[in-house]
Write a protein that holds these residues in place. Sequence first.
Motif, PDB file in Angstrom:
ATOM      1  N   GLY A   1      -4.788   6.628   2.853  1.00 30.82           N
ATOM      2  CA  GLY A   1      -4.022   5.542   2.873  1.00 30.82           C
ATOM      3  C   GLY A   1      -4.876   4.445   2.069  1.00 30.82           C
ATOM      4  O   GLY A   1      -5.911   4.028   2.057  1.00 30.82           O
ATOM      5  N   VAL A   2      -3.773   3.700   0.939  1.00 30.83           N
ATOM      6  CA  VAL A   2      -4.564   2.902   0.239  1.00 30.83           C
ATOM      7  C   VAL A   2      -4.014   1.510   0.190  1.00 30.83           C
ATOM      8  O   VAL A   2      -2.786   1.596   0.350  1.00 30.83           O
ATOM      9  CB  VAL A   2      -4.563   3.542  -1.194  1.00 30.83           C
TER      10      VAL A   2
ATOM     11  N   CYS B   1      -6.177   0.418  -6.432  1.00 30.95           N
ATOM     12  CA  CYS B   1      -6.291   0.328  -4.955  1.00 30.95           C
ATOM     13  C   CYS B   1      -7.478   0.567  -4.483  1.00 30.95           C
ATOM     14  O   CYS B   1      -8.404   1.088  -5.077  1.00 30.95           O
ATOM     15  CB  CYS B   1      -5.395   1.623  -4.625  1.00 30.95           C
ATOM     16  N   LEU B   2      -7.453   0.132  -2.979  1.00 36.21           N
ATOM     17  CA  LEU B   2      -8.786   0.344  -2.307  1.00 36.21           C
ATOM     18  C   LEU B   2      -8.452   1.422  -1.245  1.00 36.21           C
ATOM     19  O   LEU B   2      -7.410   1.273  -0.424  1.00 36.21           O
ATOM     20  CB  LEU B   2      -9.336  -0.871  -1.440  1.00 36.21           C
ATOM     21  N   VAL B   3      -9.239   2.400  -1.105  1.00 35.42           N
ATOM     22  CA  VAL B   3      -9.067   3.508  -0.071  1.00 35.42           C
ATOM     23  C   VAL B   3      -9.297   3.071   1.479  1.00 35.42           C
ATOM     24  O   VAL B   3     -10.695   2.374   1.665  1.00 35.42           O
ATOM     25  CB  VAL B   3      -9.800   4.971  -0.302  1.00 35.42           C
TER      26      VAL B   3
ATOM     27  N   GLY C   1       0.738  -1.234  -0.060  1.00 37.55           N
ATOM     28  CA  GLY C   1      -0.100   0.025   0.049  1.00 37.55           C
ATOM     29  C   GLY C   1       0.765   1.275   0.057  1.00 37.55           C
ATOM     30  O   GLY C   1       2.078   1.443  -0.021  1.00 37.55           O
ATOM     31  N   MET C   2       0.092   2.512   0.260  1.00 41.88           N
ATOM     32  CA  MET C   2       0.831   3.702   0.228  1.00 41.88           C
ATOM     33  C   MET C   2      -0.067   4.796   0.816  1.00 41.88           C
ATOM     34  O   MET C   2      -1.315   4.409   0.806  1.00 41.88           O
ATOM     35  CB  MET C   2       1.185   4.057  -1.094  1.00 41.88           C
ATOM     36  N   MET C   3       0.788   5.731   1.173  1.00 43.71           N
ATOM     37  CA  MET C   3      -0.057   7.038   1.789  1.00 43.71           C
ATOM     38  C   MET C   3      -0.024   8.066   0.807  1.00 43.71           C
ATOM     39  O   MET C   3       1.223   8.305   0.333  1.00 43.71           O
ATOM     40  CB  MET C   3       0.410   7.622   2.925  1.00 43.71           C
ATOM     41  N   LEU C   4      -1.338   8.530   0.543  1.00 38.08           N
ATOM     42  CA  LEU C   4      -1.311   9.698  -0.576  1.00 38.08           C
ATOM     43  C   LEU C   4      -1.441  11.118   0.095  1.00 38.08           C
ATOM     44  O   LEU C   4      -2.341  10.907   0.861  1.00 38.08           O
ATOM     45  CB  LEU C   4      -2.233   9.517  -1.584  1.00 38.08           C
TER      46      LEU C   4
END
Length: 113
Positions: free
Chosen positions: A78-79, A67-69, A36-39
């Motif tokens: 965060g996804v 991605c799923l939020v 995942g990642m933080m946007l």
Amino acid sequence: MEHRYYPRMRISLEVDVFRREKLLGHALTKDISLGGMMLQNDQPVLKRNDVIVLRIWMNGVEQFIRCLVIHTSNHFAGVMLIDMSKDASRAIFNFLKEMEFPLRMALGNLENA
């Protein structure tokens, strides 16, 4: 409570955010992992449980990542990466490997899953 399988690496990359094939805008990654990642986005346009697609360039190659939020707050989301193609998975893996990401830690989690 967070349920992360992989450690995240702080890195800032520009991404384009799409929902239902429509460009919503641009965001910056705050961190990235194999899961995942933080946007960080200019305006809070994402909602929890949104399915989005990110267009991201890694090592000069354009990748589209579904991605799923999972989490949103003000200008952050965060996804979780979902339905990853082999090419996209390999691109993220190699990108993080080249950034000296501690892959032994991440791979160790795969063995325990």
